[in-house]
Design an enzyme around this catalytic site. Sequence first.
Site, PDB file in Angstrom:
ATOM      1  N   MET A 162      67.335  71.848  62.403  1.00  0.00           N
ATOM      2  CA  MET A 162      65.935  71.545  62.137  1.00  0.00           C
ATOM      3  C   MET A 162      65.897  70.414  61.121  1.00  0.00           C
ATOM      4  O   MET A 162      66.595  70.436  60.101  1.00  0.00           O
ATOM      5  CB  MET A 162      65.167  72.767  61.654  1.00  0.00           C
ATOM      6  CG  MET A 162      65.624  73.430  60.405  1.00  0.00           C
ATOM      7  SD  MET A 162      64.479  74.794  60.029  1.00  0.00           S
ATOM      8  CE  MET A 162      65.204  75.406  58.513  1.00  0.00           C
ATOM      9  N   TYR A 439      67.607  76.219  49.542  1.00  0.00           N
ATOM     10  CA  TYR A 439      67.150  75.743  50.858  1.00  0.00           C
ATOM     11  C   TYR A 439      66.302  76.778  51.581  1.00  0.00           C
ATOM     12  O   TYR A 439      66.208  77.919  51.177  1.00  0.00           O
ATOM     13  CB  TYR A 439      68.284  75.214  51.718  1.00  0.00           C
ATOM     14  CG  TYR A 439      69.465  76.078  52.088  1.00  0.00           C
ATOM     15  CD1 TYR A 439      69.464  77.453  51.992  1.00  0.00           C
ATOM     16  CD2 TYR A 439      70.619  75.449  52.571  1.00  0.00           C
ATOM     17  CE1 TYR A 439      70.569  78.194  52.370  1.00  0.00           C
ATOM     18  CE2 TYR A 439      71.736  76.177  52.950  1.00  0.00           C
ATOM     19  CZ  TYR A 439      71.697  77.558  52.862  1.00  0.00           C
ATOM     20  OH  TYR A 439      72.797  78.282  53.243  1.00  0.00           O
ATOM     21  N   GLU A 440      65.646  76.305  52.649  1.00  0.00           N
ATOM     22  CA  GLU A 440      64.629  77.069  53.386  1.00  0.00           C
ATOM     23  C   GLU A 440      63.451  77.461  52.494  1.00  0.00           C
ATOM     24  O   GLU A 440      62.829  78.504  52.684  1.00  0.00           O
ATOM     25  CB  GLU A 440      65.237  78.320  54.035  1.00  0.00           C
ATOM     26  CG  GLU A 440      66.346  78.041  55.020  1.00  0.00           C
ATOM     27  CD  GLU A 440      65.934  77.077  56.129  1.00  0.00           C
ATOM     28  OE1 GLU A 440      64.742  77.025  56.455  1.00  0.00           O
ATOM     29  OE2 GLU A 440      66.809  76.385  56.653  1.00  0.00           O
ATOM     30  N   GLY A 441      63.143  76.610  51.540  1.00  0.00           N
ATOM     31  CA  GLY A 441      62.067  76.887  50.593  1.00  0.00           C
ATOM     32  C   GLY A 441      62.633  77.539  49.350  1.00  0.00           C
ATOM     33  O   GLY A 441      63.177  78.638  49.406  1.00  0.00           O
TER      34      GLY A 441
END
Length: 596
Positions: A162, A439-441
């Site tokens: 992504m 990561y991923e927020g």
Amino acid sequence: MQVYKAPLRDMRFVLHELHGSAELTALEGQGELSADLIDDVLEQAANFTETVLLPLNASGDLEGCHYENGVVRTPQGFRQAYDAFREAGWNAAASDPAYGGQGLPASVYKLVEEMICSSNLSFGLYPGLTHGAYLALRSHGSQELKDAWLPKMVEGRWSGTMCLTEPHCGTDLGLLRTRAIPQGDGSYSITGSKIFISAGEHDLTENIVHLVLARLPDAPKGIKGISLFLVPKFLQDADGNPGPRNGVSCSGIEHKMGIKASATCQINFDAAKGWLIGEPHKGMRAMFTMMNSERVSVGTQGLGVAEAAYQAAVAYARERLQGRSLAGAKYPDRPADPIIVHPDVRRMLMTARAYTEGCRALCGWVARALDEHELSPDQQIRTAAEDRVALMTPIVKALFTDLGFEVANLAVQTYGGHGYIREHGVEQYVRDARIAQIYEGTNGVQALDLVGRKMSSNFGRPLRSFFHPVLAFIDANLEDEALADFIGPLAKSFGTLQQATAHIAANGLRDPEEAGAAATDYLRLFGLVALGYMWARMAKIAVGKRETAGADAAFYEAKLVTARFYMERLLPQTGALWSAIRSGKASTMALGEDRF
């Protein structure tokens, strides 16, 4: 040397006894699932992760990935391990049989994910990102796109990524500049640059399928103007195999603190051909399908690293001789006692054990909700499960990764100076675990999501998906004297959570900065109570079985001891967190920017 043995007994306890694996057979496509089949899958996964992935963990960290002229090579042994992983069917295990998958429920596969993350976190990112891309494409792509791309992604011959972050924007994706220009054939020309793309370029698969956020020419400003596109490294030829190279290139890889065997890439799209996934300007909705899945998986990464670090700390504490027990020599025939006899070492080991086993139990509860939301024939159950997943996703992501990092640090502390050097491999766990908090927020963003969105969503309905079962459990067991040591602390901390929730809801409406200042403490408070709920439930099972368990009696006794430690030594943190929340934003926001 790193050590790891998959904790199969505890995994079976969580899956079969705590969360009732037999109930999975009522879900769509799971009628043939049995405890024996599940155990066989877990044993095969344990064998693969222990014998194939673990031996590559330290060497992969030492060697890292290699970049030269746009080509990325993974460390020695990774390609062979990936081929074995794919040939054994692990890429396809949790995917839809319609595209060649095996349809394994999340309740089971999250435990497989944990083993992969414990044995080799860097390796796990390659198939992990692919599965996330598969979920987004399966949920939002056209049937034509799904038929063309999903089978080889499920098989593992092609991988996925992504592509969100750009050099000038991370969390604030409304600022992204990548452009998508419609072409006459229904495709789009994608131009822009992305950074921090995990598995963005490598030598493990024939092709890489990028899911890219970009703007159409008529896109409104901000996050509402973002669309999602499928942009492959290689276009397909007439036979569906990799054909001409697309306008996709890797301009470099990051030199990182940890997960060094995972290629973190800078990816450029230069008039690359892509196809729209979902509706125009609705890309964030489609991408969040992938991101929410990845956030639970990142939480599993924290759990996996914690388990490996805990096992390493226990092994060293049993072997390392240093000093004598404060109560007198425990091993008088040796020159010193092993450090596991010392209270402070026990404190560290028990803390690691209580957090790790508690997180595994909570992950199983959330994974069951993932299965129910996806596969239950009952719409009411599906809705309730969706609420639970929505509420618990930021908690799982942030809490598990915070605790994974804490446990990894406790392992280093247990080793002392030997933990700080490379030889034993525990310092790698600290470095690898650190990225999962980012990561991923980032975990701060997860906390804001919890207080800013999940608390108020559907008039608080997601909150009820947690509050109601916890309250029902407390009420049903409050008079059980055998559970008094567990229900009492849970009830007290749950009351604190209710107070904190009401406080933030009221003050956040008046002043959003009040909610923001409280968010991280609130998420930790919520998470500790959720772990307390799991530990109380596990204690109830252990109380009921320890007298008749035979050879397993020691297992259930250990559960009770660990549950009691959690209730007495870790859950009381909720009181301090509530005090911090009540203090408000004043001291946090008072200092002028020029004084920092």
